[in-house]
Design an enzyme around this catalytic site. Structure first.
Site, mmCIF file in Angstrom:
data_model
loop_
_atom_site.group_PDB
_atom_site.id
_atom_site.type_symbol
_atom_site.label_atom_id
_atom_site.label_comp_id
_atom_site.label_asym_id
_atom_site.label_seq_id
_atom_site.Cartn_x
_atom_site.Cartn_y
_atom_site.Cartn_z
ATOM 1 N N HIS A 49 22.230 -39.061 21.349
ATOM 2 C CA HIS A 49 21.170 -38.501 20.532
ATOM 3 C C HIS A 49 21.546 -38.820 19.092
ATOM 4 O O HIS A 49 22.721 -39.024 18.776
ATOM 5 C CB HIS A 49 21.058 -36.989 20.711
ATOM 6 C CG HIS A 49 20.690 -36.575 22.100
ATOM 7 N ND1 HIS A 49 21.548 -35.862 22.910
ATOM 8 C CD2 HIS A 49 19.560 -36.763 22.823
ATOM 9 C CE1 HIS A 49 20.966 -35.632 24.077
ATOM 10 N NE2 HIS A 49 19.755 -36.178 24.052
ATOM 11 N N ASP A 52 24.215 -36.598 17.861
ATOM 12 C CA ASP A 52 25.536 -36.797 18.468
ATOM 13 C C ASP A 52 26.362 -37.714 17.576
ATOM 14 O O ASP A 52 27.567 -37.507 17.393
ATOM 15 C CB ASP A 52 25.421 -37.433 19.857
ATOM 16 C CG ASP A 52 24.795 -36.515 20.883
ATOM 17 O OD1 ASP A 52 25.100 -35.309 20.863
ATOM 18 O OD2 ASP A 52 23.998 -37.012 21.705
#
Length: 344
Positions: A49, A52
């Site tokens: 993501h 992340d």
């Protein structure tokens, strides 16, 4: 020809054991330590993501985001890893309560657009051309709250904006029928591919098929994969398993229905999946009961099961299969497959 397989997972798959009905039960493992586990477990691709890669990105400037993403890219290189894709996380911010691209509030839609631009900047910094689009809150709890035709138009507008922002990216839509929304606007692979045909460059729009999402739609994952393969639109897969029509469990691949898993590996292998650079991605969660020191077995087990099922797919007596199909003796074909899975 046959498939060529390399594997990926996201850092969220090494997790603390929280589920929809209970809090975390394991300690967190810091991101850098997770990356060091990849090669040990037999993986070389990292799913991201956007946050992340760049935590707290909404509080950073565009330049800061790119700088931090490039630092992550250097870490990946040092570990012998590559980023498979980046996905915009558009379902947790308060501005996406009513959807992101389909929100009824134009200011919220603009937030989603700008956040997606930053996602594309991160993908570029991580040297990946693939963006996965899970349209998590693009749906309704109440049918009358949104106009479904307008919602589809807005999703197309958002995708066209992405295509224009970065002319090199490809977008894999990850369809799911429900959760967190009661009903989503793009619930299946067929919807995802049809949506791509409305966009400015359909050649750059494809699918990321998750096994559990297909099951939640009452569909067979291997059939969804076959549909995407027929359209040359299978850009990635998220393999896992699922106990029926409830919340998204992300069980170890093949742990619930080995035959269903066999058919997924069989169709991927039969049609050369991976030879175009695609990854076999996993989206699996350790059981809540698993202790911290053995909380990565779901990943290594899923990879092992996949590879063993590939061996079974390749050693299946194809001549016998064709003979039984020709005789329309599907009961005998049924037993042939069951015996093969049982090692007989």
């Amino acid at each position: 020809m046959s498939g060529e397989f390399r594997f990926s997972f996201g850092p969220w798959n090494i997790h603390e054991g929280a589920d929809p009905f209970g809090p975390a039960v394991r300690d967190s493992i810091e991101f850098g330590k997770k990356l060091k586990m990849y090669r040990q477990l037999g993986f070389e691709g990292v799913q991201f993501h956007d946050d992340d890669a760049v935590p707290g990105m909404d509080g950073l400037s565009g330049e800061q985001i790119i700088k931090k993403a490039k630092e992550v890219h250097s870490i990946l290189e040092s570990e012998g890893l590559v980023a498979e894709f980046v996905a915009p996380r558009l379902w947790e911010d308060a501005r996406t309560i009513d959807g992101a691209y389909t929100s009824n509030d134009p200011a919220c839609r603009e937030y989603a657009r700008q956040r997606t631009h930053r996602t594309l900047d991160i993908a570029n910094a991580l040297d990946t051309k693939l963006v996965v689009l899970w349209l998590a809150r693009e749906g309704t709890y109440l049918r009358e709250a949104k106009d479904s035709k307008v919602a589809v138009d807005r999703i197309v507008e958002a995708i066209n904006d992405m295509l224009a922002y970065n002319p090199e990216i490809k977008i894999a839509i990850e369809a799911k029928p429900n959760e967190p929304m009661d009903h989503t606007y793009i619930p299946t692979t067929g919807h995802a591919i049809a949506l791509g045909l409305l966009c400015d460059d359909p050649s750059r729009i494809g699918a990321n098929i998750e096994s559990a999402h297909a099951i939640l739609a009452g569909l067979d994952p291997s059939d969804e994969m076959g549909f995407a393969l027929a359209h040359k639109k299978l850009f990635s897969v998220h393999l896992n398993d699922q106990n029926g029509l409830k919340f998204d469990e992300d069980r170890t691949f093949g742990a619930v229905d080995l035959r269903r898993a066999f058919n997924q590996t069989r169709i991927l292998d039969q049609y050369d999946y991976g030879r175009g650079g695609e990854f076999v991605g996993l989206d699996v969660k350790a059981m809540r009961t698993q202790k911290l020191e053995v909380s990565t077995k779901h990943l290594s087990n899923s990879r092992t099961i996949f590879l063993r099922l590939v061996e079974l797919a390749r050693t299946l007596d194809k001549n016998k299969v064709e003979e039984l199909i020709g005789q329309r003796d599907y009961e005998e074909l049924d037993m042939l497959i069951i015996n093969h899975l049982m090692g007989k």
